[in-house]
Design a protein around this motif. Sequence first.
Motif, PDB file in Angstrom:
ATOM      1  N   TYR A 103     -30.355 -10.458 106.687  1.00  9.42           N
ATOM      2  CA  TYR A 103     -29.793  -9.643 107.706  1.00  9.42           C
ATOM      3  C   TYR A 103     -32.064  -9.888 108.246  1.00  9.42           C
ATOM      4  N   THR A 104     -32.234 -10.978 107.433  1.00  9.22           N
ATOM      5  CA  THR A 104     -33.472 -10.780 107.452  1.00  9.22           C
ATOM      6  C   THR A 104     -34.596 -11.842 108.144  1.00  9.22           C
ATOM      7  N   GLY A 105     -34.114 -12.569 108.903  1.00  2.88           N
ATOM      8  CA  GLY A 105     -34.299 -14.677 109.704  1.00  2.88           C
ATOM      9  C   GLY A 105     -35.706 -14.687 108.938  1.00  2.88           C
ATOM     10  N   GLY A 106     -36.105 -15.644 109.636  1.00  5.23           N
ATOM     11  CA  GLY A 106     -37.823 -15.667 109.200  1.00  5.23           C
ATOM     12  C   GLY A 106     -37.038 -16.897 108.504  1.00  5.23           C
ATOM     13  N   GLU A 107     -35.748 -17.939 108.352  1.00  5.55           N
ATOM     14  CA  GLU A 107     -35.677 -19.880 108.147  1.00  5.55           C
ATOM     15  C   GLU A 107     -36.826 -20.487 108.347  1.00  5.55           C
ATOM     16  N   VAL A 108     -36.598 -21.158 107.535  1.00  4.48           N
ATOM     17  CA  VAL A 108     -37.595 -22.425 108.264  1.00  4.48           C
ATOM     18  C   VAL A 108     -36.381 -23.073 109.343  1.00  4.48           C
ATOM     19  N   ASN A 109     -37.135 -23.577 110.099  1.00  2.00           N
ATOM     20  CA  ASN A 109     -36.742 -23.595 111.510  1.00  2.00           C
ATOM     21  C   ASN A 109     -36.224 -23.100 112.754  1.00  2.00           C
ATOM     22  N   MET A 110     -36.041 -21.640 112.384  1.00  2.00           N
ATOM     23  CA  MET A 110     -36.394 -20.327 113.141  1.00  2.00           C
ATOM     24  C   MET A 110     -37.289 -21.262 114.390  1.00  2.00           C
ATOM     25  N   ILE A 111     -36.969 -20.317 116.088  1.00  2.00           N
ATOM     26  CA  ILE A 111     -37.545 -20.644 116.510  1.00  2.00           C
ATOM     27  C   ILE A 111     -37.392 -19.582 117.079  1.00  2.00           C
ATOM     28  N   LYS A 112     -39.033 -18.622 117.300  1.00  2.00           N
ATOM     29  CA  LYS A 112     -39.321 -17.707 118.202  1.00  2.00           C
ATOM     30  C   LYS A 112     -40.833 -17.964 119.150  1.00  2.00           C
ATOM     31  N   LYS A 113     -39.635 -17.284 120.054  1.00  2.00           N
ATOM     32  CA  LYS A 113     -40.269 -18.049 121.107  1.00  2.00           C
ATOM     33  C   LYS A 113     -41.042 -16.837 121.869  1.00  2.00           C
ATOM     34  N   ASP A 114     -42.529 -16.866 122.138  1.00  2.00           N
ATOM     35  CA  ASP A 114     -42.927 -15.546 123.417  1.00  2.00           C
ATOM     36  C   ASP A 114     -41.700 -14.946 124.214  1.00  2.00           C
ATOM     37  N   TRP A 115     -41.446 -13.356 124.499  1.00  2.00           N
ATOM     38  CA  TRP A 115     -40.937 -12.897 124.736  1.00  2.00           C
ATOM     39  C   TRP A 115     -40.968 -12.987 126.325  1.00  2.00           C
ATOM     40  N   ASN A 116     -42.879 -12.575 126.552  1.00  2.00           N
ATOM     41  CA  ASN A 116     -42.701 -12.292 127.674  1.00  2.00           C
ATOM     42  C   ASN A 116     -42.788 -13.570 128.546  1.00  2.00           C
ATOM     43  N   GLN A 117     -43.213 -14.898 127.818  1.00  2.00           N
ATOM     44  CA  GLN A 117     -43.241 -16.075 128.716  1.00  2.00           C
ATOM     45  C   GLN A 117     -42.104 -16.592 128.938  1.00  2.00           C
ATOM     46  N   SER A 118     -41.097 -15.920 128.587  1.00  2.00           N
ATOM     47  CA  SER A 118     -39.789 -16.361 128.193  1.00  2.00           C
ATOM     48  C   SER A 118     -38.505 -16.272 129.823  1.00  2.00           C
ATOM     49  N   SER A 119     -38.104 -17.113 130.238  1.00  2.00           N
ATOM     50  CA  SER A 119     -37.686 -16.209 131.366  1.00  2.00           C
ATOM     51  C   SER A 119     -36.744 -15.635 131.742  1.00  2.00           C
ATOM     52  N   ILE A 120     -34.917 -16.402 130.801  1.00  2.00           N
ATOM     53  CA  ILE A 120     -34.177 -15.213 130.635  1.00  2.00           C
ATOM     54  C   ILE A 120     -34.139 -15.456 129.519  1.00  2.00           C
ATOM     55  N   LYS A 121     -33.532 -14.305 128.790  1.00  2.00           N
ATOM     56  CA  LYS A 121     -33.488 -13.880 127.177  1.00  2.00           C
ATOM     57  C   LYS A 121     -31.868 -13.786 126.292  1.00  2.00           C
ATOM     58  N   MET A 122     -32.026 -14.684 126.128  1.00  2.00           N
ATOM     59  CA  MET A 122     -30.011 -14.540 126.057  1.00  2.00           C
ATOM     60  C   MET A 122     -30.018 -14.874 123.867  1.00  2.00           C
ATOM     61  N   VAL A 123     -28.992 -13.875 124.023  1.00  2.00           N
ATOM     62  CA  VAL A 123     -28.789 -14.041 122.394  1.00  2.00           C
ATOM     63  C   VAL A 123     -27.592 -14.744 121.903  1.00  2.00           C
ATOM     64  N   PHE A 124     -27.498 -15.345 120.834  1.00  2.00           N
ATOM     65  CA  PHE A 124     -26.263 -16.084 120.754  1.00  2.00           C
ATOM     66  C   PHE A 124     -25.691 -14.890 119.834  1.00  2.00           C
ATOM     67  N   ALA A 125     -24.817 -14.741 119.981  1.00  2.00           N
ATOM     68  CA  ALA A 125     -23.948 -13.290 118.544  1.00  2.00           C
ATOM     69  C   ALA A 125     -22.562 -14.303 118.395  1.00  2.00           C
ATOM     70  N   PHE A 126     -22.819 -14.319 116.418  1.00  2.00           N
ATOM     71  CA  PHE A 126     -20.819 -14.200 115.952  1.00  2.00           C
ATOM     72  C   PHE A 126     -20.513 -13.161 115.491  1.00  2.00           C
ATOM     73  N   PRO A 127     -18.912 -12.872 115.825  1.00  2.00           N
ATOM     74  CA  PRO A 127     -18.470 -11.961 115.531  1.00  2.00           C
ATOM     75  C   PRO A 127     -17.958 -12.333 113.626  1.00  2.00           C
ATOM     76  N   ASP A 128     -18.565 -12.723 113.487  1.00  2.00           N
ATOM     77  CA  ASP A 128     -18.861 -12.637 111.523  1.00  2.00           C
ATOM     78  C   ASP A 128     -20.123 -13.063 110.911  1.00  2.00           C
ATOM     79  N   ILE A 129     -20.058 -12.562 109.809  1.00  2.00           N
ATOM     80  CA  ILE A 129     -21.263 -12.901 108.724  1.00  2.00           C
ATOM     81  C   ILE A 129     -21.620 -13.717 109.509  1.00  2.00           C
ATOM     82  N   TYR A 130     -23.234 -13.228 108.662  1.00  2.00           N
ATOM     83  CA  TYR A 130     -24.185 -15.030 109.094  1.00  2.00           C
ATOM     84  C   TYR A 130     -23.670 -16.487 107.872  1.00  2.00           C
TER      85      TYR A 130
END
Lengths: 617, 224
Positions: free
Chosen positions: A19-46
């Motif tokens: 539940y922590t994220g922060g992995e190597v190669n994770m991409i965290k884009k600037d929220w306000n600079q981004s056009s559409i914000k989408m979340v990829f949701a996987f209906p099972d565990i990480y």
Amino acid sequence: MKDKLFKDVLPRVSKPARYTGGEVNMIKKDWNQSSIKMVFAFPDIYEIGMSHLGGKILYGLINEQSNHLMERTFAPWPDMEQIMRAEKIPLYSLESFSPVKNFDVIGFSLQYEMSITNILNMLDLAGIPVWAKNRDDSWPLIIAGGPVVFNPEPFADFFDAFLIGDAEDMLLEFLDFLANNKHLSRQERLIQLAEIEGVYVPALYSVEYNEDETFKSLKPRFKGVKLEVRKRLVKDLDKVYFPEKPVLPYIDIIHDRAVLEVMRGCQRGCRFCHAGIVYRPVRERSIDTLKKQADMQVKNSGYEEISLASLSTLDYSGVKTLVTELVEEYEKKGVGVSLPSLRVDAFSIEVANEVQKVRKTTLTLAPEAGTQRLRNIINKNVSEEQLFNAVEAAFKSGWLSIKLYFMFGLPGETTADLDGIIELLKKVKSIGDQNAPRTVEVRASLACFVPKAHTPFQWQAQNSIEELELKRKHLFEQKKKRIVLKFHDSRTSYLEGVLARGDRRLSPAIYLAWQKGCKFDGWSEYFCFERWMEALEQCNINPDFYTRRLRAYNERFPWDFINTGVTKEYLQRENERAVKEIITPDCRQNGCTGCGVCTAFDLDLNIKEENHRALKS
Amino acid sequence: MRLRVEYRVGPELRFLGNLDMMRLMQRSLRRASIPFALSQGFNPHIKLSMGTVLPVGLWGEKEYFDIELAEDIGIKDFVERMNDVFPPPVLINECNEILNDEPALMKIINAASYKFFVRKSSLDLDLWKDEFTAKDSLVIRSRGKKKDRDKDLRPGIFKVTVQKFHNFDIMEIWSSTGMPLNVRYDELLETMVLTGLDKKNIIDVFRSGNYIKEGLKYFTPMKR
């Protein structure tokens, strides 16, 4: 929220690093600079969601190649869910720890029918109404893709749109449209989105049923709404985005390695196989592209293993060259190469020997049925001789353990076919004991056959739970020492069958099952059959209607409007050939079988490395 | 060439297990194209040996690993390349070349220190410390390999210090690890709770160091 999670919440849950994220190669884009914000949701565990290739492709594609952003979220395990509910922590994304309800689009990956209860649970944890009709302009669009949405109807009332087919071919178009039309109302947006090929907006249609309860029609409710939805597909895998900087999980996940998708689709034509139809035709990647992708992925991840993925990797035209060259390149760096499953023939063992020069773990083969007759029915083109040759070659070259995949409950199956499985296992065991230095281990995994939409067996009846249990008992009685049999749960398979060929009338029962506490239905420790049956009964649904009925050829199916490119005539022809026990050879070797997909998409089989060319259908 | 490395693991990675941390190191070594040595045999692996296990839930200021390289590279170069590819919470503080026959970290590290950030409460930490260290024995049920046996932690608790600040206090405890007495972090915490410290008042904990204790002197593995 992040601070509270790290200090107070996560120390109390199992596997907090999910539940922590922060992995190597994770991409965290600037929220306000981004056009559409989408979340990829996987209906099972990480650990399962992060093993999924489709998600990696879309994550990289959107974040690297557009001005939109995509973050990730997974189903929390029940211990985490309990704390989240008690302490009012909404479902959040791993990149920015934003509540998922703040995104513009939530995209679920539907890999398995039974994950629908987890989807409802995740929406609820996010504070989002689960029924599409209860979501007004202020809520994110809830969409889904993946193999299951080739029959989206049982789930239609929960989603705003489905993306049918290869999403990397259409998701950018979908998000761009939203970015350019923010002023439109939800309804107007959905109507226009439905014009994009491959996009299905269920609310734009009404469904009618016949007096005998069978499906009658799906009619557009508005003028101009398309009558059928054709899947999208990537025509050339060499020209399409593929992630070269995969997100690197900290914790051990199911498939934690560099993945090369050597091809998409499979033309073997096994009559039970859903993926084999909906992902047609075969499209290969060239060795040059694959080697470049391997190089970049290993450089950027530090992975110690490269896996060659596809529905049937040993059918990839360049498999031997690719494996040899990858092993040569990476062996000295301590990076191994792996093949997920093997074809049942000696060639496969030869290639596998290249890969496993050192360590020989378990060899996995899938004969699927116990007798030649039944293998002909399902069109699994494997002869006993090929199987025994493969097994002998394997044991001679050092394997000591073998795992065989079978199905039971297949159409036309008799006791002789079940006995055939045991006979085959005994023979494999004796070949092993004769050819290997010590006694070998033979294991069989037996899956219950579930007829799926869009396959030649879509007209067939599924075995009842009672029939499957009797068969299981019979197999156990015949079993010999040192042969291990492992069975899939017949009750889970039964419900999977209900959803696989279901229609919109199932949605109240799905909702009720979730309300009764169903979730993680694919996990035996959480699956609760009784709650599902109660829910179905309370909604006056007879599940046998969906599973046990032999369907007539003139019956219309709720999924007929989804055009996979494969014609219903071809599927019917294949089903009839099954009845007559006639095989249909692979179109790569024996010419076109007329499934229709190449004509529909104006394509030819895309074989990259050898001069295998089938006639155009 | 053999290197001994001292690194930091930031609070973001406090939930990683030892195997997760090893995998992180191995993959970082690959990404940094470090010419590491591989073991011989059927299943070659990087010759990496980690110091004592950092318990899940704690972060660490000074953790250690040894790595064997197949060819010599500059120490500065090694540190820069590794720090370039690490996730932000991991950073090498220091790196030295060591002899090939230098004993492994696991064999020589015999003490560790933990820093607790404790919220102000009615409990005066100085008094608590005096009572705690005055005890002859601190017996708990072992959570380690010899499960459910009584274990006296007292001989393994070497030193306790308290620093008082405006909003909170920082307490540091030095205790033994490895042989002959391994004071596990969870056992240490249990004795603290049993002697009156409220767990809820512990705002944060990290391992502040690993040592080679000789008599009353504590050496870091980098400077012996």
